[in-house]
Write a protein that holds these residues in place. Structure first.
Motif, PDB file in Angstrom:
ATOM      1  N   ALA A  48       0.794  -1.230  -0.107  1.00 42.61           N
ATOM      2  CA  ALA A  48       0.183   0.032  -0.029  1.00 42.61           C
ATOM      3  C   ALA A  48       0.769   1.395  -0.062  1.00 42.61           C
ATOM      4  O   ALA A  48       0.191   2.470  -0.253  1.00 42.61           O
ATOM      5  CB  ALA A  48      -0.894  -0.031   1.182  1.00 42.61           C
ATOM      6  N   GLY A  49       2.131   1.069  -0.007  1.00 44.01           N
ATOM      7  CA  GLY A  49       2.861   2.249   0.123  1.00 44.01           C
ATOM      8  C   GLY A  49       2.830   3.118   1.305  1.00 44.01           C
ATOM      9  O   GLY A  49       2.835   4.341   1.423  1.00 44.01           O
ATOM     10  N   VAL A  50       2.647   2.593   2.650  1.00 45.58           N
ATOM     11  CA  VAL A  50       2.508   3.310   3.779  1.00 45.58           C
ATOM     12  C   VAL A  50       3.528   3.169   4.559  1.00 45.58           C
ATOM     13  O   VAL A  50       4.453   2.295   4.627  1.00 45.58           O
ATOM     14  CB  VAL A  50       1.008   2.942   4.590  1.00 45.58           C
ATOM     15  N   GLU A  51       3.795   4.098   5.577  1.00 52.72           N
ATOM     16  CA  GLU A  51       4.819   4.069   6.408  1.00 52.72           C
ATOM     17  C   GLU A  51       4.839   3.273   7.882  1.00 52.72           C
ATOM     18  O   GLU A  51       5.839   2.703   8.478  1.00 52.72           O
ATOM     19  CB  GLU A  51       4.861   5.625   6.893  1.00 52.72           C
ATOM     20  N   LEU A 130      12.900   1.487  15.001  1.00 56.85           N
ATOM     21  CA  LEU A 130      12.232   1.239  13.641  1.00 56.85           C
ATOM     22  C   LEU A 130      11.268   0.455  13.484  1.00 56.85           C
ATOM     23  O   LEU A 130      10.440   0.004  12.460  1.00 56.85           O
ATOM     24  CB  LEU A 130      13.322   0.598  12.781  1.00 56.85           C
ATOM     25  N   ASP A 131      10.783  -0.301  14.934  1.00 56.34           N
ATOM     26  CA  ASP A 131       9.564  -1.299  14.898  1.00 56.34           C
ATOM     27  C   ASP A 131       8.323  -0.791  14.473  1.00 56.34           C
ATOM     28  O   ASP A 131       8.203   0.481  14.651  1.00 56.34           O
ATOM     29  CB  ASP A 131       9.483  -1.526  16.397  1.00 56.34           C
ATOM     30  N   ARG A 135       9.949   0.210   4.935  1.00 51.93           N
ATOM     31  CA  ARG A 135      11.314   0.859   4.501  1.00 51.93           C
ATOM     32  C   ARG A 135      10.906   2.461   4.116  1.00 51.93           C
ATOM     33  O   ARG A 135      11.505   3.325   4.567  1.00 51.93           O
ATOM     34  CB  ARG A 135      11.859   0.201   3.336  1.00 51.93           C
ATOM     35  N   LEU A 136       9.721   2.693   3.711  1.00 53.49           N
ATOM     36  CA  LEU A 136       9.262   4.066   3.443  1.00 53.49           C
ATOM     37  C   LEU A 136       9.278   4.753   4.579  1.00 53.49           C
ATOM     38  O   LEU A 136       9.894   6.040   4.896  1.00 53.49           O
ATOM     39  CB  LEU A 136       8.086   3.846   2.734  1.00 53.49           C
ATOM     40  N   GLY A 137       8.765   4.393   5.605  1.00 55.79           N
ATOM     41  CA  GLY A 137       8.478   4.827   7.109  1.00 55.79           C
ATOM     42  C   GLY A 137       9.975   5.279   7.499  1.00 55.79           C
ATOM     43  O   GLY A 137       9.894   6.266   8.224  1.00 55.79           O
ATOM     44  N   VAL A 138      10.767   4.498   7.388  1.00 57.92           N
ATOM     45  CA  VAL A 138      12.379   4.607   8.133  1.00 57.92           C
ATOM     46  C   VAL A 138      12.682   5.800   7.271  1.00 57.92           C
ATOM     47  O   VAL A 138      13.291   6.604   7.781  1.00 57.92           O
ATOM     48  CB  VAL A 138      13.178   3.336   7.921  1.00 57.92           C
ATOM     49  N   PRO A 143      15.515   9.564   8.367  1.00 61.13           N
ATOM     50  CA  PRO A 143      16.586   9.677   7.071  1.00 61.13           C
ATOM     51  C   PRO A 143      17.962   9.236   7.410  1.00 61.13           C
ATOM     52  O   PRO A 143      18.659   8.793   6.884  1.00 61.13           O
ATOM     53  CB  PRO A 143      16.240  10.916   6.545  1.00 61.13           C
ATOM     54  N   GLY A 144      18.331   9.768   8.698  1.00 58.90           N
ATOM     55  CA  GLY A 144      19.766   9.622   9.024  1.00 58.90           C
ATOM     56  C   GLY A 144      19.892   8.074   9.179  1.00 58.90           C
ATOM     57  O   GLY A 144      20.990   7.572   8.974  1.00 58.90           O
TER      58      GLY A 144
END
Length: 268
Positions: A48-51, A130-131, A135-138, A143-144
């Protein structure tokens, strides 16, 4: 001086230490848990491309899906056909619900008179901050960390509050040290997680970082699959007999599911 022998005896009832004797195990079955509700949620979130992955509970408490329960039953039926002389003597599971449920359903279905033991060293990798993020959410929220993960690669990247794959490998080395002290003839089944199975291969086969990451990039551990290591003498190195086998699911008309994690694993 206080006699603490009762405390030691009680501790020895848990995990692999319960079976510690003099010689080594001869067979090691590594089982990935059946499909979990978290697996389904993570795949849906990525598609779905969600974070954020909308899981129903904390990672340790996520249950098997209906398909996962069917997979565990199919595994139990297949393993139940094993001759008594070759069935596991010990079944040890990650305490996470999806692994424990897989182990219990498998043992019950197979009709084995065994108690499933729990060992927290077999739990899934801890993801820290990161739980529940895709990957998009991270990439969007940290971003760092995304850049640092790409730079270090999966083996050595440790998210804040979490573990690297190398950290998990250290846990597994202690598990294997105890396996080396199991009674002669012991056949041990460990029910755990996809990353844990990859890292067992890393440790048992002495893989390099590149070999491990190449393997992880091209192979996804299937739910309720079986990986088998043997060493007939009970001492020395292990030999990989079979890897990631899930034929027992297809043969019984049960869905074969993959639910791979992040495939970006190599350092850049």
């Amino acid at each position: 001086m206080k006699d603490d022998s009762s405390t030691r005896d009680s501790a020895n009832d848990d995990g692999l230490t319960a079976a510690v004797q003099e010689a080594g195990a001869v067979e090691l079955l590594l089982i990935r848990h059946g499909e979990s509700e978290g697996n389904v949620a993570a795949t849906e979130a990525r598609e779905a491309g969600v974070e954020v992955i909308e899981v129903p509970a904390r990672d340790a408490d996520v249950d098997l899906s209906g398909t996962g329960r069917d997979q565990a039953k199919a595994l139990g039926i297949a393993l139940g056909r094993t001759a008594d002389a070759f069935r596991p003597d010990t079944v040890v599971s990650s305490p996470y619900a999806r692994a424990r449920q897989t182990a219990e359903i498998t043992v019950e279905t197979a009709g084995w008179p065994l108690q499933v033991r729990l060992d927290e060293r077999l739990r899934d990798r801890e993801l820290g901050i990161l739980d529940r993020l895709t990957r998009l959410g991270v990439e969007t929220r940290y971003p760092g960390e995304s850049e640092r993960r790409d730079w270090l690669g999966k083996l050595y990247y440790r998210p804040p509050g979490g573990e690297s794959w190398a950290d998990v490998a250290l846990r597994l080395r202690s598990v294997l040290a105890e396996l080396n002290n199991l009674g002669m003839g012991q056949r041990v089944m460990l029910v755990c997680h996809d990353a844990v199975i990859m890292l067992f291969r890393y440790v048992l086969e002495g893989l390099s970082e590149k070999e491990l990451l190449d393997l992880a990039a091209r192979e996804a551990i299937l739910n309720a699959s079986v990986t088998r290591f043997v060493r007939p003498s009970g001492v020395g190195p292990w030999t990989l007999e079979s890897f990631n086998v899930a034929d027992h699911l297809a043969e019984q008309g049960v869905a074969v599911t993959e639910h791979a994690g992040d495939t970006s694993v190599r350092p850049r």
